[in-house]
Enzyme design. Structure first.
Site, mmCIF file in Angstrom:
data_model
loop_
_atom_site.group_PDB
_atom_site.id
_atom_site.type_symbol
_atom_site.label_atom_id
_atom_site.label_comp_id
_atom_site.label_asym_id
_atom_site.label_seq_id
_atom_site.Cartn_x
_atom_site.Cartn_y
_atom_site.Cartn_z
ATOM 1 N N LYS A 104 0.852 -1.196 0.000
ATOM 2 C CA LYS A 104 0.000 0.000 0.000
ATOM 3 C C LYS A 104 0.885 1.242 0.000
ATOM 4 O O LYS A 104 1.527 1.572 0.993
ATOM 5 C CB LYS A 104 -0.908 0.051 1.230
ATOM 6 C CG LYS A 104 -1.932 1.178 1.081
ATOM 7 C CD LYS A 104 -2.495 1.685 2.386
ATOM 8 C CE LYS A 104 -1.814 2.907 2.933
ATOM 9 N NZ LYS A 104 -1.837 4.108 2.081
ATOM 10 N N GLY A 122 -4.942 3.269 -1.530
ATOM 11 C CA GLY A 122 -6.123 3.704 -0.781
ATOM 12 C C GLY A 122 -5.734 4.324 0.545
ATOM 13 O O GLY A 122 -4.550 4.383 0.896
ATOM 14 N N GLY A 148 -4.967 5.163 4.428
ATOM 15 C CA GLY A 148 -4.358 4.391 5.510
ATOM 16 C C GLY A 148 -5.392 3.812 6.447
ATOM 17 O O GLY A 148 -5.321 2.644 6.845
ATOM 18 N N VAL A 158 -7.411 0.860 3.894
ATOM 19 C CA VAL A 158 -6.577 -0.204 3.313
ATOM 20 C C VAL A 158 -5.444 -0.588 4.272
ATOM 21 O O VAL A 158 -5.178 -1.776 4.504
ATOM 22 C CB VAL A 158 -6.013 0.251 1.942
ATOM 23 C CG1 VAL A 158 -4.994 -0.740 1.414
ATOM 24 C CG2 VAL A 158 -7.151 0.426 0.943
ATOM 25 N N GLY A 159 -4.794 0.445 4.865
ATOM 26 C CA GLY A 159 -3.675 0.176 5.774
ATOM 27 C C GLY A 159 -4.128 -0.616 6.993
ATOM 28 O O GLY A 159 -3.522 -1.624 7.371
ATOM 29 N N GLU A 204 9.412 1.354 10.925
ATOM 30 C CA GLU A 204 10.458 2.314 10.539
ATOM 31 C C GLU A 204 9.813 3.688 10.661
ATOM 32 O O GLU A 204 9.016 4.077 9.805
ATOM 33 C CB GLU A 204 10.916 2.066 9.091
ATOM 34 C CG GLU A 204 11.332 0.642 8.782
ATOM 35 C CD GLU A 204 12.669 0.260 9.384
ATOM 36 O OE1 GLU A 204 13.456 1.163 9.717
ATOM 37 O OE2 GLU A 204 12.929 -0.938 9.531
ATOM 38 N N CYS A 258 13.406 11.321 6.857
ATOM 39 C CA CYS A 258 13.299 10.783 8.210
ATOM 40 C C CYS A 258 14.604 10.918 8.985
ATOM 41 O O CYS A 258 14.603 11.108 10.190
ATOM 42 C CB CYS A 258 12.863 9.326 8.156
ATOM 43 S SG CYS A 258 13.895 8.308 7.103
ATOM 44 N N GLU A 260 9.395 15.935 15.567
ATOM 45 C CA GLU A 260 9.776 15.891 14.154
ATOM 46 C C GLU A 260 8.947 16.930 13.386
ATOM 47 O O GLU A 260 7.722 16.862 13.377
ATOM 48 C CB GLU A 260 9.506 14.495 13.580
ATOM 49 C CG GLU A 260 9.996 14.336 12.155
ATOM 50 C CD GLU A 260 9.681 12.958 11.582
ATOM 51 O OE1 GLU A 260 8.532 12.509 11.707
ATOM 52 O OE2 GLU A 260 10.597 12.341 11.014
HETATM 53 P P1 NAD Z 1 2.132 8.618 7.819
HETATM 54 O O1 NAD Z 1 2.365 7.902 9.095
HETATM 55 O O2 NAD Z 1 1.102 9.670 7.787
HETATM 56 O O3 NAD Z 1 1.711 7.583 6.680
HETATM 57 C C1 NAD Z 1 2.541 6.491 6.312
HETATM 58 C C2 NAD Z 1 1.675 5.439 5.662
HETATM 59 O O4 NAD Z 1 0.801 4.900 6.638
HETATM 60 C C3 NAD Z 1 0.787 5.951 4.530
HETATM 61 O O5 NAD Z 1 0.718 4.992 3.518
HETATM 62 C C4 NAD Z 1 -0.556 6.113 5.217
HETATM 63 O O6 NAD Z 1 -1.638 6.019 4.309
HETATM 64 C C5 NAD Z 1 -0.539 4.963 6.184
HETATM 65 N N1 NAD Z 1 -1.380 5.114 7.370
HETATM 66 C C6 NAD Z 1 -1.649 6.248 8.048
HETATM 67 N N2 NAD Z 1 -2.445 5.980 9.092
HETATM 68 C C7 NAD Z 1 -2.670 4.647 9.094
HETATM 69 C C8 NAD Z 1 -3.409 3.751 9.927
HETATM 70 N N3 NAD Z 1 -4.084 4.193 10.983
HETATM 71 N N4 NAD Z 1 -3.396 2.447 9.627
HETATM 72 C C9 NAD Z 1 -2.702 1.993 8.577
HETATM 73 N N5 NAD Z 1 -1.997 2.777 7.739
HETATM 74 C C10 NAD Z 1 -1.980 4.092 8.004
HETATM 75 O O7 NAD Z 1 3.538 9.164 7.349
HETATM 76 P P2 NAD Z 1 3.885 10.057 6.084
HETATM 77 O O8 NAD Z 1 3.429 11.456 6.348
HETATM 78 O O9 NAD Z 1 3.426 9.381 4.851
HETATM 79 O O10 NAD Z 1 5.482 9.984 6.074
HETATM 80 C C11 NAD Z 1 6.281 10.780 6.882
HETATM 81 C C12 NAD Z 1 6.730 10.031 8.113
HETATM 82 O O11 NAD Z 1 7.403 8.841 7.738
HETATM 83 C C13 NAD Z 1 7.738 10.826 8.929
HETATM 84 O O12 NAD Z 1 7.448 10.666 10.287
HETATM 85 C C14 NAD Z 1 9.065 10.171 8.591
HETATM 86 O O13 NAD Z 1 10.059 10.325 9.542
HETATM 87 C C15 NAD Z 1 8.645 8.758 8.444
HETATM 88 N N6 NAD Z 1 9.620 8.002 7.658
HETATM 89 C C16 NAD Z 1 10.404 7.078 8.290
HETATM 90 C C17 NAD Z 1 11.367 6.382 7.572
HETATM 91 C C18 NAD Z 1 12.242 5.356 8.219
HETATM 92 O O14 NAD Z 1 12.836 4.561 7.497
HETATM 93 N N7 NAD Z 1 12.353 5.304 9.522
HETATM 94 C C19 NAD Z 1 11.523 6.631 6.221
HETATM 95 C C20 NAD Z 1 10.707 7.566 5.609
HETATM 96 C C21 NAD Z 1 9.750 8.251 6.344
#
Ligand code: NAD
Length: 471
Positions: A170, A201, A203, A206-207, A245, A279, A378
């Site tokens: 996803k 889709g 989060g 679908v997530g 991650e 990140c 962050e």
């Molecule tokens: P996010 O947490 O908003 O979303 C990440 C993914 O999770 C998306 O696909 C989203 O649709 C899904 N999602 C959101 N809520 C969910 C839920 N309740 N259940 C299931 N899936 C859900 O993050 P973002 O804004 O897309 O990305 C930025 C974040 O990612 C920052 O905090 C960054 O540090 C982190 N990040 C970490 C790494 C790492 O390797 N540690 C790498 C890249 C980004």
């Protein structure tokens, strides 16, 4: 326009059950650049079922054959690298100066190593009267963020293929297009049906359905710490393996003896690349107090030198933020920083000439106390906090005084001293004197930055079950 009206499930492009379409916007022009389906729980059901059916055959496929599919995907990506980079620039806004190398060529290197690493699955260890063997963990679900989209996806997909796992992916709502192009490339390799499935889709729909699903054996999630906690909770009742991650607030510790100009230049550029949406960004620069004033001047000079502009202009170092929402979040932190008593050295200059796009100037905060929220949370934008320290013991304490522990860096003239400092930092990575990212090394976080490891041999280990056979 990149229109993908179908989902890739069980080896073919299928009509989604979910109603509706998600538009993907170019953050520089705010124009629609693509459309993907809004999948739902029924699409997840079909995809997980396909991955489950494919698992027996794929897991028993010889590792050399699996390696062949990885090699074929490497070839596809090499041939389509320009197209992939252009797509990521369009959906993310990362300037062309960086996009091809960082978002595409690097991840291909990461993928390619698993051609060789697949053979590790055949290793058998003898201990006493036991044979210890490696087997693939099973059906995997991958949930990804938007900021380094192909890198995140390949960091999971490559070891999973090498191990003999099947998967449902996803992508993020903001940047899903690269995953659809990748699915086409995977299709062209002739990978057996059901090994790779793609469901786009929200989060929350679908997530969550993937996280909860009892037939998913491993969930690998990359994203914010808040969402990571929620998926881990949703996954807990099914006792699947959960690899997280998550976010970061990483320190760059500049030593007393460092080449200050080189260290500050590195630190500023590290934060500002991808407009701070990284990140591992080294967003807390720890500076010896007696060189603090000099460092501030150097940091302002370097920040003003970086060109903010159209991602398609080869001179642009920074493009726009990925979305209007992300820009608002960062603007709120700029206000908060001032309220907390930090001094904004640059970043609030007018944005003349940017009629469209989610542009934001790179910002520096001086006089930051590490306990301020701008130093603890962050921000995920082009904002660097400059923090003075009295001695190196305090610098180490400040570096580690964070809920996160994803990355870190040290800059020091003396190599032995730099290594000594690196060993004291509680983070999954440490870069000494600007050393390069290494795809063969494990990547992952301490503390609230997560519990997983990606890339290299440790990345493969995430997808392995260990069996002891007594004989
Ligand atoms: P996010 O947490 O908003 O979303 C990440 C993914 O999770 C998306 O696909 C989203 O649709 C899904 N999602 C959101 N809520 C969910 C839920 N309740 N259940 C299931 N899936 C859900 O993050 P973002 O804004 O897309 O990305 C930025 C974040 O990612 C920052 O905090 C960054 O540090 C982190 N990040 C970490 C790494 C790492 O390797 N540690 C790498 C890249 C980004």
């Amino acid at each position: 326009m990149h229109d993908y009206p179908r989902l890739f499930i069980d080896g073919a492009w299928r009509q989604p059950s979910g109603q509706g379409v998600a538009e993907v916007f170019n953050p520089a022009t705010e124009a629609v650049v693509g459309r993907v389906p809004l999948g739902d729980e029924r699409d997840v059901e079909r995809a997980v079922a396909a991955a489950r059916r494919a698992f027996d055959g794929w897991s028993r496929t010889p590792s050399s054959v699996r390696a062949g599919y990885i090699r074929a995907l490497v070839e596809q990506l090499r041939q389509g690298a320009d197209e992939m980079a252009a797509l990521i620039t369009a959906e993310l806004g990362m300037p062309v100066q960086w996009c091809r190398a960082v978002q595409v060529d690097g991840p291909i290197v990461g993928l390619e190593q698993y051609v060789a690493l697949a053979a590790l699955m055949d290793e058998v260890r003898e201990v006493g009267n036991s044979l210890v063997v490696r087997e693939p963990v099973g059906v995997c679900a991958f949930i990804n963020p938007w900021n380094y989209p192909l890198h995140q996806l390949l960091g999971k997909l490559a070891p999973a293929l090498a191990a003999g796992c099947t998967m449902v992916v996803k992508p993020s709502q903001e940047t899903p297009l690269h995953a659809f192009l990748l699915a086409r490339m995977i299709e062209a390799t002739g990978l057996p049906a059901g090994v790779f499935n793609l469901v786009s889709g929200p989060g929350a729909k679908v997530g969550e359905a993937l996280a909860r699903h009892p037939d998913v054996d491993l969930l690998s999630f990359t994203g914010s710490t808040g969402a990571g906690v929620r998926v881990a909770q949703a996954a807990a009742p099914s006792v699947k393996r959960v690899c997280l991650e998550l976010g970061g607030k990483s320190p760059l510790l500049i030593g007393e003896d460092a080449d200050l100009a080189a260290a500050v230049r590195y630190g500023v550029q590290d934060v500002m690349i991808n407009s701070g949406q990284t990140c591992t960004a080294l967003t807390r620069m720890l500076l010896p107090a007696r060189r603090y004033a000099e460092a501030l001047e150097l940091a302002v000079e370097e920040t003003r030198r970086l060109v903010l502009g159209d991602p398609l202009d080869p001179r642009s170092f920074l493009g726009p933020m990925c979305s209007a929402a992300q820009r608002r979040t960062v603007q709120d932190y700029l206000r908060l920083g001032r309220e907390e008593g930090a001094r904004l050295l640059c970043g609030d200059e007018p944005l003349d000439g940017f009629a469209r796009g989610h542009y934001l100037r790179p910002a520096l905060f001086a006089d930051v106390d590490n306990r301020m929220r701008i130093a603890q949370e962050e921000i995920f934008g082009p904002v660097l906090c400059l923090i003075p320290y009295a001695d190196e013991a305090q610098a180490v304490a400040l570096a580690n005084d964070s809920p996160f522990g994803l990355s870190s860096a040290v800059w020091a003239a003396d190599a032995g001293r730099a290594l000594g400092l690196a060993r004291q930092l509680r983070a999954g990575q440490c870069f000494i004197n600007g050393a390069a990212f290494n795809y063969q090394a494990p990547f992952g976080g301490y503390k609230q930055s997560g519990n997983g490891r990606e890339w290299g041999e440790e990345g493969l280990a995430e997808f392995v079950e260990i069996k002891a056979i007594q004989c």
